[in-house]
Scaffold this motif. Structure first.
Motif, PDB file in Angstrom:
ATOM      1  N   THR A   5     -27.897  25.679  -0.091  1.00  0.00           N
ATOM      2  CA  THR A   5     -28.372  26.312   1.141  1.00  0.00           C
ATOM      3  C   THR A   5     -29.384  25.367   1.786  1.00  0.00           C
ATOM      4  OG1 THR A   5     -29.304  28.336   2.083  1.00  0.00           O
ATOM      5  CG2 THR A   5     -30.219  27.622  -0.026  1.00  0.00           C
ATOM      6  N   VAL A  26     -24.685  28.018   2.034  1.00  0.00           N
ATOM      7  CA  VAL A  26     -24.850  29.422   2.380  1.00  0.00           C
ATOM      8  C   VAL A  26     -25.917  29.547   3.456  1.00  0.00           C
ATOM      9  CG1 VAL A  26     -25.598  31.681   1.525  1.00  0.00           C
ATOM     10  CG2 VAL A  26     -24.094  30.248   0.130  1.00  0.00           C
ATOM     11  N   MET A  50     -21.684  31.313   5.865  1.00  0.00           N
ATOM     12  CA  MET A  50     -21.826  29.927   5.417  1.00  0.00           C
ATOM     13  C   MET A  50     -21.674  28.945   6.566  1.00  0.00           C
ATOM     14  SD  MET A  50     -19.648  30.292   1.913  1.00  0.00           S
ATOM     15  CE  MET A  50     -18.717  31.586   2.676  1.00  0.00           C
ATOM     16  N   GLU A 103     -17.980  29.538  -3.583  1.00  0.00           N
ATOM     17  CA  GLU A 103     -19.409  29.464  -3.351  1.00  0.00           C
ATOM     18  C   GLU A 103     -19.970  30.855  -3.025  1.00  0.00           C
ATOM     19  OE1 GLU A 103     -20.220  25.579  -1.835  1.00  0.00           O
ATOM     20  OE2 GLU A 103     -22.022  26.369  -0.825  1.00  0.00           O
ATOM     21  N   ALA A 104     -19.218  31.596  -2.230  1.00  0.00           N
ATOM     22  CA  ALA A 104     -19.667  32.956  -1.886  1.00  0.00           C
ATOM     23  C   ALA A 104     -19.708  33.825  -3.139  1.00  0.00           C
ATOM     24  CB  ALA A 104     -18.730  33.561  -0.839  1.00  0.00           C
ATOM     25  N   ILE A 144     -26.991  36.131   3.542  1.00  0.00           N
ATOM     26  CA  ILE A 144     -26.188  37.128   2.845  1.00  0.00           C
ATOM     27  C   ILE A 144     -26.598  38.517   3.305  1.00  0.00           C
ATOM     28  CG2 ILE A 144     -25.645  38.101   0.566  1.00  0.00           C
ATOM     29  CD1 ILE A 144     -25.978  35.346  -0.596  1.00  0.00           C
ATOM     30  N   ILE A 162     -27.651  27.674  -5.709  1.00  0.00           N
ATOM     31  CA  ILE A 162     -26.675  27.864  -4.632  1.00  0.00           C
ATOM     32  C   ILE A 162     -27.047  26.937  -3.471  1.00  0.00           C
ATOM     33  CG2 ILE A 162     -25.635  29.545  -3.054  1.00  0.00           C
ATOM     34  CD1 ILE A 162     -25.149  30.193  -6.029  1.00  0.00           C
ATOM     35  N   VAL A 208     -21.143  37.096   3.042  1.00  0.00           N
ATOM     36  CA  VAL A 208     -21.789  35.797   2.833  1.00  0.00           C
ATOM     37  C   VAL A 208     -21.443  34.886   4.008  1.00  0.00           C
ATOM     38  CG1 VAL A 208     -22.083  33.843   1.278  1.00  0.00           C
ATOM     39  CG2 VAL A 208     -21.569  36.120   0.342  1.00  0.00           C
ATOM     40  N   LEU A 214     -31.750  31.924  -3.691  1.00  0.00           N
ATOM     41  CA  LEU A 214     -30.506  31.145  -3.748  1.00  0.00           C
ATOM     42  C   LEU A 214     -30.776  29.755  -4.305  1.00  0.00           C
ATOM     43  CD1 LEU A 214     -28.900  32.173  -0.315  1.00  0.00           C
ATOM     44  CD2 LEU A 214     -28.181  32.893  -2.615  1.00  0.00           C
ATOM     45  N   ALA A 224     -22.695  32.953  -5.221  1.00  0.00           N
ATOM     46  CA  ALA A 224     -23.942  33.445  -4.635  1.00  0.00           C
ATOM     47  C   ALA A 224     -24.118  34.928  -4.962  1.00  0.00           C
ATOM     48  CB  ALA A 224     -23.940  33.216  -3.126  1.00  0.00           C
TER      49      ALA A 224
END
Lengths: 566, 566
Positions: free
Chosen positions: B121, B267, B257, B239-240, B270, B119, B255, B114, B243
């Motif tokens: 995280t 995130v 978060m 965002e999901a 997943i 992404i 997903v 990610l 990802a």
């Protein structure tokens, strides 16, 4: 949810969907039917019984494996079930009762039962399979009349319309070697149906009244709710409940009815089991007819309000999927349904055969117009000759979302402008004259009933000492929009102040003097806050207004203001 | 619907609900798991494979029986799946791709993946199972930080919070012999989740953003939609989706978060399969996550708009049913759910064990307040210590149904009266100062965004040359209710005419001068036309008004009018 095992006589699609509902509640089911029947396909228990639901031995074998017996079809051996119930060697419970099945599976006995219990239904007469007997009935009932097989008839098979005496021979050939009865002809305008659940304690609850549309004697579409006034819906519900109260045993019953030309409702036939006209409940209601059936035969509680559509704005259409002329050609409709918002496909796992019920599609939408638009998309390319679209004469909708009322027909020129806006937006509406001062009781009745009829907003126009909007608002909890109509004196300020200056507690949404356009637009905005279709249309309308003004300013700016009106 | 067979690695509740969805579409599924696994219980095919989803031979056996392989759990043998995919002797398709499963099943690899794809995280670091390694991470990340097992961790098992250096020894004991990594602490205010469907062509679609409430590290409740502003919901969805775009293969992904204190969203984890946070889709959405998964791996179409709640007024709460301390004590909750309107029980067919996920209840209602009232009824009598009821500071709701705006704080005394009515009726609302003349751009933004924020009606109060209600009405398609506020001159008639005399095309629902009470009541009537809860409350309110007046007239009639005020 319950450790008792349920045995099902019959493993077709109704049994399959019963099994599906049972799985969700972790209730074990055992099925009696031929090997590979639809219900067995989705049930991993190895102790199913292979055989006929008419075979005494197979029924006895099933009854030894389960605690409660039920049926998915009424053409079972009811005598055996009756013996089983009386026998001291078995403790199996049977729902609905064998007596109920016995009465219902013989359509003539069913008719006589209903008539003897005071349930409105067409008159019926037992007949011999002879020309003389049929002629005698023709003299009594007049022509046309229906000749029907007493047993093993479904989807119109076993029925014959005797148009006149000359058809008697053909009728006897068509229904040869079957036990017959005759039924007086019912002139109906619509076919309605209600699913009724009977609990083990005898109390009944019913789902909403639906409208069924047949095609070649097979159920084609089901509209939920039925496109009839609320009063008719309620009447049908009560009549269906009363009919089911006359039987014994628990379970769900499908009550088919005719709405006659004079507004009366008579019972056509009753099925003591889940019914095609109740499939919409799987997606449009909180608890499906199949789960309701299982709960009722097991004495499990039913939810409060289970019988309503899942939200007040839910509208649903069920479409039966029949086998096409080419193998699997029915899957084309299913594919389009998969692509359509608000549509759910239910397939039964049956091998394809022309005209066979292979599955159904439930369409759910915020309005019936939206549901019909989705149906049209799904049916695109297939023959839709019997597809009855609900089109209303403007202002006479049987299921209005908006009601326009005015104190006098002299207000019509002002109010018709707003009515045209509703028409333009495709909003089902009604338009009525209701006077606060001249028809005060009619006004009360209107106001009190409006919400339960499905109306979401009321537009009331009135002039002078304008009492109508405020008085209606005092007697309904719906939003009431007031249109001050300009009279011959005071320029409408009298009406405006009479409408807008309501005391605390009773609001009227007042718009500008004579501006019924804005009243209609406001009603559409209210609908649009909850129904996406109207929200989208309003957004488009507003964008168009902007474009119109921009076009006008473009004209001024390019031609010069002095040439604007030339 | 599709003649290809689907093999499922894993036969727990997720596999079972996948099988349930497959049955409806008449898609054949074959399950690999131990005998009697929940998914096998409801699947009549005899060619299931008994064994572990980690056993190479069992996986090979399954792959020979089916056309498409998928998973209900990521802790499968991904290497074998990778070999299978490369092998020329088999033509089985695998979704999601073995590479995706491989990355996701190792949480550290997942994090690194990610991060490398940009992404957001929490930062992560691989660690050795030594005090030195953990101390070094503590220096880098600060305390507290999370120590996690890289593999085979779920429902919080395999996680340890390292509060400070003194906890390192305990952490190593707790997670001994597992491959570890450390994660920087994320200060979150809520946990959000989005289910994302990835089609075989790589396009992604997502369901609404939901809020998950954990209890003892196990998912307890899911609120759909999440009780956060619309902008946050949208951000989480995007965002999901971003990802999930970084992975390969088709299928549904859950997903999870964190919503951080500063409003950022990162995130957490997943899952490459259906997920507990998506169970609400079975009853609140048109197409469930299980059906969406099957459709995506088979390349069947997804419906337009499948990802929305079934109607705009649908609100849903999912409650997990865990095994109680006494065998089957969890069925008490289920019984109450059966009795509750709008609640659906889903049981998994697992033998009861304290804390085990036995089933779930989906509650659907027209408003979140109604859904919570139903949840309270269902949970009555069981410990609800971590039950977070959504209670808002009056006028600051994050999901307002009604928005009150006024041109100036001098209007507050008038408008607060209406606000109190909304509070009394339990309507989520917000109250803001928005001036047409002094903050015209803020007004535009407010008007344009209101509908998409879920607001159903706007109440606007203004005095003098009162432009606010009409200007807002010109920029939204929502119903706008105008309250003329009385100024120091002209008795409020100036405001009244400024608000009510709108041109054709843009309606404002005008109420009496200074009468914000009626504005609030009108807003509630609008809600009540579609949400039964408010309809019922309004009916009660009106009945109370009647009773109050009847009590007063009783006083006059019994005491005499001259003594009325004594």
């Amino acid at each position: 949810m319950d450790s008792r095992k349920v045995g099902i006589l019959g493993g077709g699609q109704l049994g399959r969907m019963m099994v599906e509902a049972a799985h969700r509640l972790n209730i074990h089911t055992v099925v009696l039917d031929g090997e590979g029947a639809p219900a067995k396909q989705i049930n991993a228990l190895s102790d199913h019984v292979n055989g006929s639901f008419n075979d005494p031995e197979a029924i006895a074998e099933l009854s030894n494996k389960v605690d409660v017996l039920t049926i998915e079809i009424e053409h079972v051996n009811a005598d055996i079930l009756e013996d089983l119930e009386k026998s001291s060697s078995t403790k199996v419970e049977i729902h609905p009762s064998p007596q109920t099945i016995k009465i219902i599976k013989d359509k003539y006995l069913q008719k006589k039962h209903l008539i003897s219990h005071g349930i409105a239904t067409a008159d019926a007469e037992s007949v011999e399979s002879t020309p003389e007997s049929l002629e005698a009935v023709g003299k009594k009932f007049g022509y046309p009349y229906m000749l029907k097989s007493r047993t093993d008839a479904y989807d119109g098979r076993g029925n014959f319309v005797v148009d006149d005496e000359s058809k008697i021979k053909e009728a006897l050939e068509f229904l040869h070697s079957r036990p017959l009865y005759a039924e007086k002809w019912a002139k109906f305008t619509k076919e309605l149906a209600v699913m009724v659940v009977r609990s083990t304690d005898g109390t009944v609850h019913s789902y909403p009244t639906v409208e069924t549309v047949q095609k070649n004697n097979i159920c084609h579409l089901v509209y939920a709710p039925a496109r009839v006034p609320d009063t008719i819906q309620l009447k049908a519900k009560l009549e269906a409940e009363n009919a089911v109260k006359t039987f014994t045993g628990a379970g769900i019953f499908g009550v088919e009815m005719f709405l006659l030309e004079d507004g009366e409702i008579i019972v056509n036939e009753i099925a003591p089991r889940p019914h095609n006209s109740g499939h919409y409940t799987q997606d449009a209601c909180v608890t499906s007819q199949f789960e309701a059936h299982l709960r009722s035969i097991l004495g499990l509680p039913l939810p409060k309000g289970f019988s309503n559509l899942s939200t007040p704005s839910t509208n649903s259409i069920m479409l039966n999927i029949l086998g096409g002329d080419e193998p699997n050609s029915e899957l084309e409709i299913c594919k389009r349904a998969l692509e359509t918002a608000g549509a759910n496909v239910h397939l039964y796992g049956k091998s394809t055969r022309p005209g066979r019920k292979m599955g159904h599609v439930n369409i759910v939408a915020g309005s019936m117009a939206e549901a019909e638009a989705r149906l049209e998309r799904i049916m695109h390319g297939t023959p839709i000759e019997s597809f009855q679209k609900s089109s209303d004469l403007a202002g006479t909708s049987e299921n209005p979302l908006v009601s326009i009322i005015m104190g006098s027909d002299s207000d019509l020129p002002v109010m018709a402008v707003g009515a045209n806006i509703l028409k333009q937006f495709g909003v089902p509406f009604e338009l009525k004259i209701v006077s606060a001062h001249r028809t005060p009781h009619r006004m009360s009745k209107f106001a009190v009933e409006a919400a339960s009829r499905g109306v979401k907003a009321i537009i009331a126009g009135a002039g002078g000492a304008a009492h109508l909007p405020g008085m209606v608002a005092a007697m309904t909890s719906l939003p009431v929009i007031g249109v001050p109509v300009k009279g011959s004196v005071l320029d409408g300020v009298d009406s405006l102040h009479s409408i807008v200056q309501m005391p605390r507690g009773v609001p009227v949404a007042t718009v500008a003097i004579n501006n019924s356009t804005n009243a209609a637009l406001l009603a559409i905005r209210i609908l649009g806050a909850f129904i996406p279709e109207y929200h989208n249309k309003m957004e488009k309308y507003m964008a168009n207004m902007e474009e119109e003004v921009l076009a006008k300013t473009h004209k001024i700016e390019t031609n010069g203001y002095e040439n604007y009106n030339k």
